[in-house]
Design a protein around this motif. Sequence first.
Motif, PDB file in Angstrom:
ATOM      1  N   HIS A 104      40.885 -32.596 -32.826  1.00 42.35           N
ATOM      2  CA  HIS A 104      40.807 -32.339 -34.270  1.00 42.35           C
ATOM      3  C   HIS A 104      39.445 -31.715 -34.535  1.00 42.35           C
ATOM      4  CE1 HIS A 104      41.907 -33.777 -38.530  1.00 42.35           C
ATOM      5  NE2 HIS A 104      40.760 -33.106 -38.653  1.00 42.35           N
ATOM      6  N   CYS A 105      39.433 -30.414 -34.818  1.00 41.85           N
ATOM      7  CA  CYS A 105      38.193 -29.649 -34.954  1.00 41.85           C
ATOM      8  C   CYS A 105      37.769 -29.584 -36.416  1.00 41.85           C
ATOM      9  CB  CYS A 105      38.390 -28.243 -34.406  1.00 41.85           C
ATOM     10  SG  CYS A 105      38.806 -28.202 -32.648  1.00 41.85           S
ATOM     11  N   HIS A 106      36.653 -30.230 -36.726  1.00 46.71           N
ATOM     12  CA  HIS A 106      36.129 -30.212 -38.089  1.00 46.71           C
ATOM     13  C   HIS A 106      35.285 -28.965 -38.293  1.00 46.71           C
ATOM     14  CE1 HIS A 106      37.389 -34.101 -39.731  1.00 46.71           C
ATOM     15  NE2 HIS A 106      37.286 -34.556 -38.504  1.00 46.71           N
ATOM     16  N   ASP A 107      35.813 -28.038 -39.055  1.00 47.30           N
ATOM     17  CA  ASP A 107      35.215 -26.754 -39.381  1.00 47.30           C
ATOM     18  C   ASP A 107      35.265 -25.798 -38.202  1.00 47.30           C
ATOM     19  OD1 ASP A 107      34.559 -25.860 -41.920  1.00 47.30           O
ATOM     20  OD2 ASP A 107      32.917 -27.280 -42.106  1.00 47.30           O
ATOM     21  N   LEU A 108      35.092 -24.523 -38.529  1.00 46.23           N
ATOM     22  CA  LEU A 108      35.296 -23.473 -37.542  1.00 46.23           C
ATOM     23  C   LEU A 108      34.248 -23.500 -36.436  1.00 46.23           C
ATOM     24  CD1 LEU A 108      37.266 -21.142 -36.983  1.00 46.23           C
ATOM     25  CD2 LEU A 108      35.645 -19.634 -38.168  1.00 46.23           C
ATOM     26  N   ASP A 109      33.091 -24.104 -36.693  1.00 44.89           N
ATOM     27  CA  ASP A 109      32.058 -24.134 -35.654  1.00 44.89           C
ATOM     28  C   ASP A 109      32.389 -25.094 -34.512  1.00 44.89           C
ATOM     29  OD1 ASP A 109      31.574 -26.511 -36.979  1.00 44.89           O
ATOM     30  OD2 ASP A 109      29.549 -25.989 -37.619  1.00 44.89           O
ATOM     31  N   THR A 110      33.520 -25.761 -34.575  1.00 46.78           N
ATOM     32  CA  THR A 110      33.993 -26.572 -33.434  1.00 46.78           C
ATOM     33  C   THR A 110      35.277 -26.010 -32.828  1.00 46.78           C
ATOM     34  OG1 THR A 110      35.329 -28.064 -34.803  1.00 46.78           O
ATOM     35  CG2 THR A 110      33.009 -28.658 -34.481  1.00 46.78           C
ATOM     36  N   ALA A 111      35.789 -24.903 -33.382  1.00 42.33           N
ATOM     37  CA  ALA A 111      37.058 -24.364 -32.895  1.00 42.33           C
ATOM     38  C   ALA A 111      36.974 -23.904 -31.449  1.00 42.33           C
ATOM     39  CB  ALA A 111      37.508 -23.204 -33.785  1.00 42.33           C
ATOM     40  N   VAL A 112      35.789 -23.469 -31.016  1.00 45.81           N
ATOM     41  CA  VAL A 112      35.624 -23.060 -29.610  1.00 45.81           C
ATOM     42  C   VAL A 112      35.963 -24.221 -28.685  1.00 45.81           C
ATOM     43  CG1 VAL A 112      33.951 -22.330 -27.868  1.00 45.81           C
ATOM     44  CG2 VAL A 112      33.942 -21.258 -30.127  1.00 45.81           C
TER      45      VAL A 112
END
Length: 390
Positions: A97-105
């Motif tokens: 579960h990625c909180h915000d796009l800066d963890t999508a990587v």
Amino acid sequence: MSRLSLNIVMVVTNDAVSDPRVTKEARALVGGGNRVTVLAWDRTGEACGQEERDGVTYERLGPRAPYGSGWRALPRFMEFWRLATRRALELAADVVHCHDLDTAVVGLRFLQGRPQAHMVLDHHELYRHTKMVPQRGIVGVVARFLVDALDRRAVRSASVVVVANPGNVERYERMAPGKVVSVENAPDVDLFVPQEKHSDSGTFKVCFIGQKRYMGSLQCLIDVVARHPEMSALIAGGGVCADEVERAAADISNVQTMGRVSYEEIPGLYAGCDVVYAMYDSRVGNIRTAFPVKAFEGMAYGIPVLVDAGTWIADFVEAERIGLAVRSLDERAIESALCRLAENPAQARAMGERGRKIIMERLNWQAAAFKLLAAYADIPPADLRPGGDA
């Protein structure tokens, strides 16, 4: 919503000590019978390395890094992404579960190593408009192009796209029809309970409780209150402008400042508050589509809210008659609005009561958590899913 338990790993680029959204979502998922581990980035090195709260395990990773350093922090982000991806794979998560796009990587790399698993992409805001992303010149154009490309790729790979701000739902529905669920940053009605005002000062009190990110709007508040001894202000929370706020308010007796506070402390700080100041800068893209947490909290506490005109929240506030909307960074307009509320307590009280009714009926965390759990109910454990779609 009966289903099999999931092993969920949440990823967030702060230390998760006082991030209400991450904490509330993690608790809700544990309450739904899942196992949740939060991988958080402890940039200051001051938080506990590992702890358990309310059934949620928190692990803190990553190098030291200052907040607010923008793209210059990219090498440190890359190190956190590497460590978080490795740890999520070690935990054999069913869902990242990625909180915000800066963890999508992290989510995308995780799916490469575990393609039968799932990614949930949780958009707190539009990342292309954040301070992490350059906004000016050719560098800004290129940076936003790359961010948008990452956003599109992450949305395609995600099983569920969670959107915090109602103003951004339409954007993601166009990108991922059928995947989007709106989970507002709504307050817990059991925590935010209005209390009768008991104030010895007799002043009209304005509260800003949250991250101090936009000095211009906070400076306007400080300057207005400084001219009005019949008013007082509380400005509480951390953020990149915290030190600047301290200096600006240092010699003003009717402006009180506080540092970072926990989510559980916030309701008590609204005691005696007459209006919630939810002003930022409407020139910023995220502000134009946001539903500020402070506005939710003011409504829950039965207090009118003051917001930026020309924004999604301004339209909502004016339509529901729960506060006032004025031009961003317009000190005189802000002053006029505060004086209007101070001089018309019955009108202000009616605004607050309407806001509280909306929270109780439909915009509360209990309703938002139900939507989150309903979205997760359709996600099978990784070992029951053939292949992957990353």
